[in-house]
Design a protein around this motif. Structure first.
Motif, PDB file in Angstrom:
ATOM      1  N   GLU A 106       8.557  23.085  -3.637  1.00 58.44           N
ATOM      2  CA  GLU A 106       7.271  22.307  -2.852  1.00 58.44           C
ATOM      3  C   GLU A 106       7.272  20.930  -3.579  1.00 58.44           C
ATOM      4  O   GLU A 106       7.023  19.827  -3.290  1.00 58.44           O
ATOM      5  N   VAL A 107       7.207  20.863  -4.873  1.00 54.07           N
ATOM      6  CA  VAL A 107       6.776  19.777  -5.929  1.00 54.07           C
ATOM      7  C   VAL A 107       8.100  18.658  -5.801  1.00 54.07           C
ATOM      8  O   VAL A 107       7.996  17.562  -5.567  1.00 54.07           O
ATOM      9  N   PHE A 108       9.594  19.254  -5.963  1.00 57.10           N
ATOM     10  CA  PHE A 108      10.538  18.221  -5.809  1.00 57.10           C
ATOM     11  C   PHE A 108      10.663  17.828  -4.296  1.00 57.10           C
ATOM     12  O   PHE A 108      11.101  16.589  -4.033  1.00 57.10           O
ATOM     13  N   ALA A 109      10.437  18.693  -3.513  1.00 59.92           N
ATOM     14  CA  ALA A 109      10.340  18.093  -2.007  1.00 59.92           C
ATOM     15  C   ALA A 109       9.515  17.033  -1.819  1.00 59.92           C
ATOM     16  O   ALA A 109       9.746  16.024  -0.920  1.00 59.92           O
ATOM     17  N   ALA A 110       8.184  17.156  -2.201  1.00 62.21           N
ATOM     18  CA  ALA A 110       7.060  16.119  -2.280  1.00 62.21           C
ATOM     19  C   ALA A 110       7.842  14.815  -2.737  1.00 62.21           C
ATOM     20  O   ALA A 110       7.621  13.665  -2.211  1.00 62.21           O
ATOM     21  N   LEU A 111       8.365  14.770  -3.929  1.00 62.98           N
ATOM     22  CA  LEU A 111       8.928  13.806  -4.777  1.00 62.98           C
ATOM     23  C   LEU A 111       9.825  13.124  -3.740  1.00 62.98           C
ATOM     24  O   LEU A 111      10.122  11.841  -3.512  1.00 62.98           O
ATOM     25  N   ARG A 112      10.976  13.799  -3.274  1.00 66.43           N
ATOM     26  CA  ARG A 112      11.909  13.179  -2.187  1.00 66.43           C
ATOM     27  C   ARG A 112      11.537  12.755  -1.238  1.00 66.43           C
ATOM     28  O   ARG A 112      12.077  11.583  -0.649  1.00 66.43           O
ATOM     29  N   ILE A 113      10.547  13.361  -0.564  1.00 66.08           N
ATOM     30  CA  ILE A 113      10.128  12.923   0.856  1.00 66.08           C
ATOM     31  C   ILE A 113       9.273  11.652   0.728  1.00 66.08           C
ATOM     32  O   ILE A 113       9.093  10.782   1.568  1.00 66.08           O
ATOM     33  N   ALA A 114       8.359  11.532  -0.303  1.00 69.21           N
ATOM     34  CA  ALA A 114       7.608  10.461  -0.759  1.00 69.21           C
ATOM     35  C   ALA A 114       8.504   9.177  -0.741  1.00 69.21           C
ATOM     36  O   ALA A 114       8.337   8.200  -0.362  1.00 69.21           O
ATOM     37  N   ALA A 115       9.805   9.422  -1.534  1.00 71.54           N
ATOM     38  CA  ALA A 115      10.666   8.442  -1.688  1.00 71.54           C
ATOM     39  C   ALA A 115      11.294   7.959  -0.324  1.00 71.54           C
ATOM     40  O   ALA A 115      11.520   6.787   0.081  1.00 71.54           O
ATOM     41  N   ASP A 116      11.655   8.770   0.647  1.00 77.28           N
ATOM     42  CA  ASP A 116      11.824   8.455   1.954  1.00 77.28           C
ATOM     43  C   ASP A 116      11.026   7.633   2.878  1.00 77.28           C
ATOM     44  O   ASP A 116      11.307   6.791   3.383  1.00 77.28           O
ATOM     45  N   ILE A 117       9.768   8.088   2.607  1.00 79.31           N
ATOM     46  CA  ILE A 117       9.010   7.526   3.199  1.00 79.31           C
ATOM     47  C   ILE A 117       8.651   5.775   2.903  1.00 79.31           C
ATOM     48  O   ILE A 117       8.502   5.022   3.547  1.00 79.31           O
ATOM     49  N   ALA A 128       0.940  -1.325   0.120  1.00 81.17           N
ATOM     50  CA  ALA A 128      -0.072   0.033   0.058  1.00 81.17           C
ATOM     51  C   ALA A 128       0.818   1.181   0.083  1.00 81.17           C
ATOM     52  O   ALA A 128       0.535   2.262  -0.748  1.00 81.17           O
ATOM     53  N   ILE A 129       2.033   1.290   0.564  1.00 83.91           N
ATOM     54  CA  ILE A 129       2.919   2.329   0.811  1.00 83.91           C
ATOM     55  C   ILE A 129       3.579   2.497  -0.485  1.00 83.91           C
ATOM     56  O   ILE A 129       3.673   3.860  -1.130  1.00 83.91           O
ATOM     57  N   ASP A 130       4.094   1.283  -1.152  1.00 85.37           N
ATOM     58  CA  ASP A 130       4.451   1.479  -2.465  1.00 85.37           C
ATOM     59  C   ASP A 130       3.626   2.070  -3.520  1.00 85.37           C
ATOM     60  O   ASP A 130       4.028   2.804  -4.330  1.00 85.37           O
ATOM     61  N   ALA A 131       2.346   1.861  -3.331  1.00 91.66           N
ATOM     62  CA  ALA A 131       1.605   2.127  -4.341  1.00 91.66           C
ATOM     63  C   ALA A 131       1.243   3.826  -4.136  1.00 91.66           C
ATOM     64  O   ALA A 131       0.952   4.269  -5.152  1.00 91.66           O
ATOM     65  N   MET A 132       1.181   3.936  -2.942  1.00 91.65           N
ATOM     66  CA  MET A 132       1.236   5.639  -2.616  1.00 91.65           C
ATOM     67  C   MET A 132       2.407   6.464  -3.122  1.00 91.65           C
ATOM     68  O   MET A 132       1.916   7.498  -3.667  1.00 91.65           O
ATOM     69  N   GLU A 133       3.261   5.825  -2.912  1.00 96.55           N
ATOM     70  CA  GLU A 133       4.498   6.639  -3.666  1.00 96.55           C
ATOM     71  C   GLU A 133       4.242   6.628  -5.242  1.00 96.55           C
ATOM     72  O   GLU A 133       4.538   7.580  -5.874  1.00 96.55           O
ATOM     73  N   THR A 134       4.096   5.687  -5.903  1.00 96.79           N
ATOM     74  CA  THR A 134       3.694   5.741  -7.192  1.00 96.79           C
ATOM     75  C   THR A 134       2.561   6.669  -7.688  1.00 96.79           C
ATOM     76  O   THR A 134       2.870   7.208  -8.541  1.00 96.79           O
ATOM     77  N   GLU A 135       1.566   6.819  -7.003  1.00 95.93           N
ATOM     78  CA  GLU A 135       0.569   7.927  -7.219  1.00 95.93           C
ATOM     79  C   GLU A 135       1.196   9.345  -7.092  1.00 95.93           C
ATOM     80  O   GLU A 135       0.876   9.987  -7.893  1.00 95.93           O
ATOM     81  N   ILE A 136       1.877   9.236  -6.004  1.00 97.29           N
ATOM     82  CA  ILE A 136       2.476  10.858  -5.702  1.00 97.29           C
ATOM     83  C   ILE A 136       3.427  11.125  -6.904  1.00 97.29           C
ATOM     84  O   ILE A 136       3.281  12.308  -7.253  1.00 97.29           O
ATOM     85  N   SER A 137       4.212  10.428  -7.427  1.00 98.12           N
ATOM     86  CA  SER A 137       5.126  10.429  -8.261  1.00 98.12           C
ATOM     87  C   SER A 137       4.262  10.876  -9.602  1.00 98.12           C
ATOM     88  O   SER A 137       4.813  12.001 -10.358  1.00 98.12           O
ATOM     89  N   HIS A 138       3.197  10.123 -10.047  1.00 94.09           N
ATOM     90  CA  HIS A 138       2.553  10.557 -11.073  1.00 94.09           C
ATOM     91  C   HIS A 138       1.743  11.838 -10.804  1.00 94.09           C
ATOM     92  O   HIS A 138       1.775  12.885 -11.808  1.00 94.09           O
ATOM     93  N   ASP A 139       1.473  12.436  -9.716  1.00 87.48           N
ATOM     94  CA  ASP A 139       0.940  13.918  -9.425  1.00 87.48           C
ATOM     95  C   ASP A 139       1.798  14.773  -9.563  1.00 87.48           C
ATOM     96  O   ASP A 139       1.802  15.781 -10.114  1.00 87.48           O
ATOM     97  N   VAL A 140       3.311  14.358  -9.215  1.00 87.98           N
ATOM     98  CA  VAL A 140       4.364  15.468  -9.423  1.00 87.98           C
ATOM     99  C   VAL A 140       4.578  15.618 -10.797  1.00 87.98           C
ATOM    100  O   VAL A 140       4.811  16.683 -11.241  1.00 87.98           O
ATOM    101  N   VAL A 141       4.570  14.587 -11.433  1.00 85.54           N
ATOM    102  CA  VAL A 141       4.627  14.524 -13.103  1.00 85.54           C
ATOM    103  C   VAL A 141       3.651  15.581 -13.703  1.00 85.54           C
ATOM    104  O   VAL A 141       4.081  16.573 -14.574  1.00 85.54           O
ATOM    105  N   ARG A 142       2.369  15.196 -13.214  1.00 88.28           N
ATOM    106  CA  ARG A 142       1.315  15.979 -13.844  1.00 88.28           C
ATOM    107  C   ARG A 142       1.619  17.629 -13.468  1.00 88.28           C
ATOM    108  O   ARG A 142       1.482  18.369 -14.298  1.00 88.28           O
ATOM    109  N   LEU A 143       1.893  17.783 -12.291  1.00 83.31           N
ATOM    110  CA  LEU A 143       2.091  19.177 -11.780  1.00 83.31           C
ATOM    111  C   LEU A 143       3.161  20.017 -12.697  1.00 83.31           C
ATOM    112  O   LEU A 143       3.142  21.033 -13.041  1.00 83.31           O
ATOM    113  N   LEU A 144       4.259  19.280 -12.788  1.00 78.29           N
ATOM    114  CA  LEU A 144       5.403  19.776 -13.593  1.00 78.29           C
ATOM    115  C   LEU A 144       5.055  20.080 -14.840  1.00 78.29           C
ATOM    116  O   LEU A 144       5.292  21.057 -15.599  1.00 78.29           O
TER     117      LEU A 144
END
Length: 238
Positions: A85-96, A57-73
């Motif tokens: 903000e956008v890049f921090a979100a990507l990095r923090i999601a990877a750490d989580i 479930a955590i892996d799936a959430m990271e994938t979804e967040i990555s997609h959201d970041v790409v869309r925002l960019l």
């Protein structure tokens, strides 16, 4: 003018939603760790397997967040603070995501540990895990609130987790030398302890990203290390 205001408001809402998703993902990762420690103490093999499976479930959430970041960019082309903000979100999601992996690893080790005679040192993992859980929750709060100073405090306090890990490491090695029968369970505990210590390191990574997000510059101070263990790295491949 009204159209521009609408675009800005819409973008802010998307960033808020992204921050909220990361916060939920972070809380899930902490819950994963706490559940892993619980199954260690209860010596519950079936519950340990469920904890391991929950990592998906955590892996799936990271994938979804990555997609959201790409869309925002792609759609918003953010600049300056918004881009941070956008890049921090990507990095923090990877750490989580890594924090979730380490929690799952603790649960995996709980399975063979439950098949050998119990040892009292297993209880020492709880103190270590509590320090790690507090660090993750505090740094996620700092992220949600944009509080660089609170993030810095988490970054600085990681030395306490390192010191606790070093103490447990030495305790387990001493026990192994005194009683060769304890080598197998203590080895599992050593790997578990190292996984928890690494969770603390990922909390400091998040703290550094929060600092950069808020301040617009890297956190340049040298972090104190309380991990005085030596020898081969105990971290498991994931």
């Amino acid at each position: 003018m009204h159209s521009k205001d609408h675009i800005i408001k819409s973008y802010d809402q998307e960033l808020d939603r992204l921050t909220g998703e990361i916060a939920r993902m972070g809380e899930l990762s902490v819950t994963q760790l706490e559940a892993a420690i619980d199954v260690v103490e209860r010596r519950d093999e079936r519950a340990a397997l469920r904890v391991v499976e929950n990592d998906d479930a955590i892996d799936a959430m990271e994938t979804e967040i990555s997609h959201d970041v790409v869309r925002l960019l792609a759609l918003r082309a953010p600049m300056a603070r918004d881009l941070r903000e956008v890049f921090a979100a990507l990095r923090i999601a990877a750490d989580i995501e890594r924090i979730g992996d380490y929690g799952a690893n603790v649960a995996k080790r709980a399975i063979p540990l439950s098949m050998v005679a119990p040892i009292t040192h297993a209880r020492s993992l709880r103190r270590l895990s509590e320090l790690a859980a507090v660090a993750v929750r505090k740094v996620l709060a700092a992220y949600r609130e944009g509080d660089a100073e609170a993030a810095y405090q988490v970054w600085e306090d990681d030395v306490k987790l390192d010191e606790a890990y070093t103490g447990l490491f030495r305790e387990l090695l001493t026990y192994m030398m005194e009683d060769p029968r304890s080598i197998t369970p203590c080895t599992h505990l050593l790997f578990m302890a190292k996984n928890i210590e690494r969770i603390g390191d990922h909390a400091t990574n998040i703290a550094e990203n929060v600092w950069f997000l808020v301040k617009g510059e890297a956190l340049e101070a040298t972090r104190k290390k309380g991990d005085e263990t030596s020898g081969p790295e105990l971290e498991e491949g994931i």
